[in-house]
Design a protein around this motif. Structure first.
Motif, PDB file in Angstrom:
ATOM      1  N   ASP A 256       6.896  45.333  72.599  1.00 45.08           N
ATOM      2  CA  ASP A 256       6.607  45.804  71.238  1.00 45.08           C
ATOM      3  C   ASP A 256       7.582  45.254  70.192  1.00 45.08           C
ATOM      4  O   ASP A 256       7.610  45.726  69.051  1.00 45.08           O
ATOM      5  CB  ASP A 256       6.584  47.330  71.182  1.00 45.08           C
ATOM      6  N   ASP A 257       8.350  44.236  70.535  1.00 48.92           N
ATOM      7  CA  ASP A 257       9.338  43.700  69.602  1.00 48.92           C
ATOM      8  C   ASP A 257       8.719  43.198  68.299  1.00 48.92           C
ATOM      9  O   ASP A 257       9.299  43.373  67.229  1.00 48.92           O
ATOM     10  CB  ASP A 257      10.137  42.557  70.249  1.00 48.92           C
ATOM     11  N   TRP A 258       7.547  42.582  68.360  1.00 47.91           N
ATOM     12  CA  TRP A 258       6.939  42.050  67.132  1.00 47.91           C
ATOM     13  C   TRP A 258       6.594  43.159  66.150  1.00 47.91           C
ATOM     14  O   TRP A 258       6.763  42.994  64.939  1.00 47.91           O
ATOM     15  CB  TRP A 258       5.741  41.165  67.442  1.00 47.91           C
ATOM     16  N   ALA A 259       6.136  44.278  66.641  1.00 42.37           N
ATOM     17  CA  ALA A 259       5.840  45.405  65.747  1.00 42.37           C
ATOM     18  C   ALA A 259       7.115  45.873  65.056  1.00 42.37           C
ATOM     19  O   ALA A 259       7.099  46.210  63.862  1.00 42.37           O
ATOM     20  CB  ALA A 259       5.193  46.548  66.524  1.00 42.37           C
ATOM     21  N   LYS A 260       8.237  45.868  65.771  1.00 42.27           N
ATOM     22  CA  LYS A 260       9.515  46.261  65.173  1.00 42.27           C
ATOM     23  C   LYS A 260       9.942  45.293  64.074  1.00 42.27           C
ATOM     24  O   LYS A 260      10.714  45.653  63.197  1.00 42.27           O
ATOM     25  CB  LYS A 260      10.604  46.348  66.242  1.00 42.27           C
ATOM     26  N   MET A 261       9.459  44.054  64.149  1.00 42.39           N
ATOM     27  CA  MET A 261       9.799  43.054  63.142  1.00 42.39           C
ATOM     28  C   MET A 261       8.772  43.007  62.013  1.00 42.39           C
ATOM     29  O   MET A 261       8.809  42.107  61.177  1.00 42.39           O
ATOM     30  CB  MET A 261       9.928  41.678  63.799  1.00 42.39           C
ATOM     31  N   GLY A 262       7.823  43.950  62.042  1.00 40.85           N
ATOM     32  CA  GLY A 262       6.829  44.005  60.981  1.00 40.85           C
ATOM     33  C   GLY A 262       5.744  42.959  61.106  1.00 40.85           C
ATOM     34  O   GLY A 262       5.090  42.615  60.122  1.00 40.85           O
ATOM     35  N   LYS A 263       5.511  42.446  62.302  1.00 44.66           N
ATOM     36  CA  LYS A 263       4.520  41.393  62.530  1.00 44.66           C
ATOM     37  C   LYS A 263       3.493  41.858  63.560  1.00 44.66           C
ATOM     38  O   LYS A 263       3.763  42.722  64.383  1.00 44.66           O
ATOM     39  CB  LYS A 263       5.189  40.125  63.055  1.00 44.66           C
ATOM     40  N   LYS A 264       2.336  41.246  63.518  1.00 41.14           N
ATOM     41  CA  LYS A 264       1.306  41.504  64.523  1.00 41.14           C
ATOM     42  C   LYS A 264       1.416  40.401  65.569  1.00 41.14           C
ATOM     43  O   LYS A 264       1.244  39.219  65.250  1.00 41.14           O
ATOM     44  CB  LYS A 264      -0.083  41.496  63.877  1.00 41.14           C
ATOM     45  N   GLY A 265       1.710  40.807  66.803  1.00 37.99           N
ATOM     46  CA  GLY A 265       1.863  39.808  67.850  1.00 37.99           C
ATOM     47  C   GLY A 265       2.032  40.430  69.217  1.00 37.99           C
ATOM     48  O   GLY A 265       2.157  41.641  69.361  1.00 37.99           O
TER      49      GLY A 265
END
Length: 157
Positions: free
Chosen positions: A31-40
């Motif tokens: 879930d790292d991308w969600a933490k960075m504000g990105k969809k991935g």
């Protein structure tokens, strides 16, 4: 094929001791991308204790882009590297180090060495691109610093 490099960097303060910040930053999760504000999406393959492969697919303005990265951890120096081994910016390398700022605070020192392929633009355009990359990456780390506060904020160190 022609290529050119874009060099940029920034610092991100953390409200936690250096070792705690390093451990949090290098605890890769899907879930790292969600933490960075990105969809991935992120797939993580552990090679050994200090080496892993990340396969990230991120949806941007031009659709999904997949990047494969070799991450090497250096816990003794509270540092790590991220080298692109697949994707549009193959051969790019990013350096990270957590530096203590007293007993309870730290900061991330980041250096980006991005390789772009194609005819090199003007030096003015490369400087503009460096500024854009710095702004985007620093923004993601600002979000990650907030996520770190959410995850670790109630613990005592």
């Amino acid at each position: 094929m022609d290529s050119y490099s874009i060099h940029y960097g920034f610092n991100q303060p953390f409200d936690f001791p250096a070792k705690i910040a390093f451990d949090w930053c290098t605890d890769y999760k899907s879930d790292d991308w969600a933490k960075m504000g990105k969809k991935g999406t992120r797939k993580i393959k552990h090679i050994n204790d200090d080496t892993l492969i990340l396969t990230d697919t991120v949806t941007g303005k031009d659709g999904p882009v997949t990047k494969k990265r070799l991450v090497r951890l250096n816990p003794e120096r509270l540092a790590w590297t991220n080298t692109h081994v697949g994707g549009p910016n193959i051969h790019s390398q990013f350096w990270y180090q957590i530096v203590a700022r007293g007993k309870q605070k730290s900061r991330l020192d980041f250096i980006g060495l991005q390789v772009n392929y194609g005819k090199p633009p003007s030096t003015v355009r490369i400087a503009e691109m460096a500024k854009e990359l710095r702004t985007d990456d620093a923004g993601m780390w600002t979000l990650l610093a907030e996520e770190m506060r959410k995850d670790l904020g109630k613990q005592k160190y």
